[in-house]
Design an enzyme around this catalytic site. Sequence first.
Site, PDB file in Angstrom:
ATOM      1  N   CYS A   7     -17.086  20.761 -28.211  1.00  0.00           N
ATOM      2  CA  CYS A   7     -17.357  19.328 -28.040  1.00  0.00           C
ATOM      3  C   CYS A   7     -16.369  18.577 -28.930  1.00  0.00           C
ATOM      4  CB  CYS A   7     -18.816  18.991 -28.364  1.00  0.00           C
ATOM      5  SG  CYS A   7     -19.310  19.357 -30.058  1.00  0.00           S
ATOM      6  N   ARG A  13     -23.298  18.725 -30.090  1.00  0.00           N
ATOM      7  CA  ARG A  13     -23.520  19.428 -28.821  1.00  0.00           C
ATOM      8  C   ARG A  13     -23.133  20.902 -28.855  1.00  0.00           C
ATOM      9  NH1 ARG A  13     -20.101  15.228 -25.492  1.00  0.00           N
ATOM     10  NH2 ARG A  13     -19.065  15.223 -27.532  1.00  0.00           N
ATOM     11  N   ASP A 125     -22.298  12.557 -25.490  1.00  0.00           N
ATOM     12  CA  ASP A 125     -22.200  12.541 -26.953  1.00  0.00           C
ATOM     13  C   ASP A 125     -23.416  11.802 -27.533  1.00  0.00           C
ATOM     14  OD1 ASP A 125     -21.567  12.129 -29.571  1.00  0.00           O
ATOM     15  OD2 ASP A 125     -19.572  11.296 -29.194  1.00  0.00           O
TER      16      ASP A 125
HETATM   17  P1  4NP Z   1     -20.335  16.183 -31.007  1.00  0.00           P
HETATM   18  O1  4NP Z   1     -20.714  14.695 -31.528  1.00  0.00           O
HETATM   19  O2  4NP Z   1     -18.992  16.060 -30.314  1.00  0.00           O
HETATM   20  O3  4NP Z   1     -21.436  16.500 -30.040  1.00  0.00           O
HETATM   21  O4  4NP Z   1     -20.303  17.060 -32.229  1.00  0.00           O
HETATM   22  C1  4NP Z   1     -19.831  13.974 -32.331  1.00  0.00           C
HETATM   23  C2  4NP Z   1     -19.859  14.142 -33.695  1.00  0.00           C
HETATM   24  C3  4NP Z   1     -18.994  13.414 -34.496  1.00  0.00           C
HETATM   25  C4  4NP Z   1     -18.105  12.527 -33.913  1.00  0.00           C
HETATM   26  C5  4NP Z   1     -18.070  12.382 -32.555  1.00  0.00           C
HETATM   27  C6  4NP Z   1     -18.928  13.095 -31.754  1.00  0.00           C
HETATM   28  N1  4NP Z   1     -17.224  11.775 -34.728  1.00  0.00           N
HETATM   29  O5  4NP Z   1     -16.475  10.944 -34.187  1.00  0.00           O
HETATM   30  O6  4NP Z   1     -17.206  11.959 -35.962  1.00  0.00           O
END
Ligand code: 4NP
Length: 163
Positions: A7, A13, A125
């Site tokens: 992800c 995720r 997300d």
């Molecule tokens: P993930 O969620 O892609 O599901 O781990 C996110 C976690 C952090 C960030 C973006 C999405 N971020 O921009 O820091």
Amino acid sequence: MKILFVCLGNICRSPAAEGIFNHLILEHGLEKLVSCDSAGIIGYHEGEGAYPKMKKIALRRGYELTSISRPVRSKRDFEEFDLIIGMDDQNIADLTRMAPDAKAKAKIRKMTDFCTNHTNRTVPDPYYGETKDYELVIDLLEDACEGLIKTITNYKNYELRIG
Ligand code: 4NP
């Protein structure tokens, strides 16, 4: 068979996908045949555990998330893993850009393509979202992970049949 879940940040995720899939690997007695890991498109959260809200909601649903965030290693991961599974269309576009060659590109899949009960086209997300957004992530990942196990075991049976 080695599977890498990807992800954007590798704190919501894909660590949840890894936790759920590991749970299913044990439940189906596939631990000698199948393993998984997770990684992020960005390295911003490298070294961190899963996001506390994700951890809490996953635990409530029976999954302990233990993985530590790391970025995708474009050459090594594409060599080491058999399938590289992104959560949304941007992940797929980024992975396609990172893939070193056509053989590597052919390993990329989207998580929701393995869902059999949900018609969603992405695992959205949840980072800035509410509890219900995290619950939806778990719902979609449970569905996709079950589908992925079925795909792998069918493939394995097929392999055994053709010897
Ligand atoms: P993930 O969620 O892609 O599901 O781990 C996110 C976690 C952090 C960030 C973006 C999405 N971020 O921009 O820091």
